[in-house]
Design a protein around this motif. Structure first.
Motif, PDB file in Angstrom:
ATOM      1  N   UNK A  34       3.646   0.851   7.378  1.00 44.40           N
ATOM      2  CA  UNK A  34       3.144   0.806   6.005  1.00 44.40           C
ATOM      3  C   UNK A  34       2.556   2.186   5.704  1.00 44.40           C
ATOM      4  N   UNK A  35       3.160   2.910   4.759  1.00 44.03           N
ATOM      5  CA  UNK A  35       2.819   4.316   4.589  1.00 44.03           C
ATOM      6  C   UNK A  35       1.411   4.547   4.067  1.00 44.03           C
ATOM      7  N   UNK A 190       8.422  10.777   7.767  1.00 45.45           N
ATOM      8  CA  UNK A 190       7.444   9.870   7.165  1.00 45.45           C
ATOM      9  C   UNK A 190       6.807  10.513   5.951  1.00 45.45           C
ATOM     10  N   UNK A 191       6.478  11.802   6.051  1.00 47.42           N
ATOM     11  CA  UNK A 191       5.867  12.500   4.925  1.00 47.42           C
ATOM     12  C   UNK A 191       6.813  12.561   3.729  1.00 47.42           C
ATOM     13  N   UNK A 192       8.097  12.781   3.973  1.00 46.48           N
ATOM     14  CA  UNK A 192       9.071  12.833   2.885  1.00 46.48           C
ATOM     15  C   UNK A 192       9.150  11.478   2.177  1.00 46.48           C
ATOM     16  N   UNK A 193       9.175  10.404   2.961  1.00 45.52           N
ATOM     17  CA  UNK A 193       9.205   9.068   2.359  1.00 45.52           C
ATOM     18  C   UNK A 193       7.929   8.799   1.570  1.00 45.52           C
ATOM     19  N   UNK A 199       7.041   2.555   0.142  1.00 45.47           N
ATOM     20  CA  UNK A 199       5.877   1.818   0.636  1.00 45.47           C
ATOM     21  C   UNK A 199       5.914   1.616   2.144  1.00 45.47           C
ATOM     22  N   UNK A 200       7.094   1.376   2.701  1.00 45.53           N
ATOM     23  CA  UNK A 200       7.176   1.172   4.144  1.00 45.53           C
ATOM     24  C   UNK A 200       8.563   1.558   4.645  1.00 45.53           C
ATOM     25  N   UNK A 215       0.069   3.286  14.423  1.00 35.71           N
ATOM     26  CA  UNK A 215      -0.048   2.556  13.175  1.00 35.71           C
ATOM     27  C   UNK A 215       1.166   1.720  12.783  1.00 35.71           C
ATOM     28  N   UNK A 216       2.233   1.725  13.613  1.00 32.92           N
ATOM     29  CA  UNK A 216       3.390   0.898  13.312  1.00 32.92           C
ATOM     30  C   UNK A 216       3.109  -0.552  13.666  1.00 32.92           C
TER      31      UNK A 216
END
Length: 230
Positions: A34-35, A190-193, A199-200, A215-216
Motif C-alpha cells: 500500500x503506497x 515504487x516511487x514512479x507508481x 494506490x497499491x 511494509x509489504x
C-alpha cells in the motif's frame, strides 16, 4: 502457410504464458504494498560490498559505497526506439545472466532462471500485444538489476512481473560485485507508481520476510488467472 504461421504464433504465445504463470506461481507468495504506507527512500538502498572481516573472524561485513550510486532507466516497450534500445542494451545482458554457470546459492540460481524467462517473455513478437516496461539499475555504467512490468503505469493494482539482479552478485560470500541493485530498483519503481497516483502494487516474492520488513503485506490468493481458484 498463413494459417500455419498463425497457429505456431499462437502456440508460442500459449507456451510462454504457461511458463510465465507456472514460474510466478512457484516463485513464492504474492505480496502487495500500500503506497501510502511506504516510507523508504533511495538513500536506504545504496550500493554495498561484502568484505572479509579484518579481524580474521571468518565473517563478512557490509561496506557501503560512498562515491557512486545506482542510476536508473526505463524502456517503454510500446515505443519503437525504446524497444530497439532494449534489444541492444538489455537483452544481451539477460541472455548472459541466463547462461551463467557454476553459481552457488538459491538466489543466484533463481536470478539465472528468471533472467531467461524475462528474455523469452519480453519478445519482439509481443510488440503489438504488450505495453510493458523494462527498468534497469546500473552501477558505474554496468547493469546490476532488471525488472519487467507487463503494463505501464495504469490500473489500480499493477503487478511487477519479474525482477532480477545480476546472479554473479548473488553468489554467497561474493565480494567483487556491488550488491543492493535489486532493492534500489524496486524502490525506484515504487516511487514512479506513487508519483502516478497508484494506490497499491503487487509482486510474487521468494523471500517473504524481506518484503514484510519493508511494509509489504501478503495478498489474498487471486482467483482465475494463471491457474488460481475459480
Amino acid at each position: 502457410m498463413k494459417f500455419r504461421n498463425i497457429f505456431f504464433g499462437f502456440l508460442r504465445t500459449w507456451l510462454l504464458i504457461v511458463i510465465f504463470c507456472s514460474s510466478a506461481l512457484s516463485a513464492g507468495t504474492d505480496m502487495i504494498l500500500i503506497l501510502r504506507d511506504y516510507q523508504y527512500t533511495a538513500a536506504d538502498f545504496p550500493p554495498y560490498f561484502l568484505v572479509e572481516d579484518p579481524l580474521n573472524t571468518g565473517n563478512f561485513i557490509k561496506v557501503l559505497e560512498e562515491q557512486n550510486t545506482f542510476q536508473f532507466k526505463t524502456y517503454n516497450l510500446s515505443l519503437e526506439a525504446d524497444l530497439e534500445s532494449y534489444k541492444a542494451e538489455v537483452k544481451p545482458i539477460l541472455i548472459e545472466w541466463s547462461e551463467k554457470t557454476g553459481l552457488i546459492g538459491k538466489n543466484a540460481k533463481l536470478s539465472k532462471r528468471f533472467s531467461g524467462l524475462m528474455e523469452s517473455y519480453v519478445n519482439e513478437d509481443f510488440r503489438g500485444l504488450d505495453q510493458g516496461e523494462i527498468h534497469i539499475a546500473t552501477y558505474k555504467g554496468k547493469i546490476s538489476a532488471i525488472s519487467y512490468t507487463k503494463d505501464a503505469i495504469v490500473g489500480e493494482n499493477p503487478e511487477i512481473n519479474l525482477l532480477v539482479a545480476n546472479p554473479s552478485g548473488l553468489v554467497e560470500n561474493q565480494t567483487t560485485l556491488p550488491k543492493g541493485g535489486g532493492s534500489s530498483l524496486l524502490d525506484y519503481m515504487v516511487r514512479r507508481y506513487e508519483e502516478a497516483g497508484v494506490e497499491k502494487i503487487q509482486l510474487s516474492s521468494v523471500n517473504d520476510e524481506y518484503y514484510l520488513d519493508r511494509g509489504w503485506q501478503i495478498a489474498p490468493k487471486p482467483e482465475g488467472a494463471c491457474g488460481g481458484d475459480g
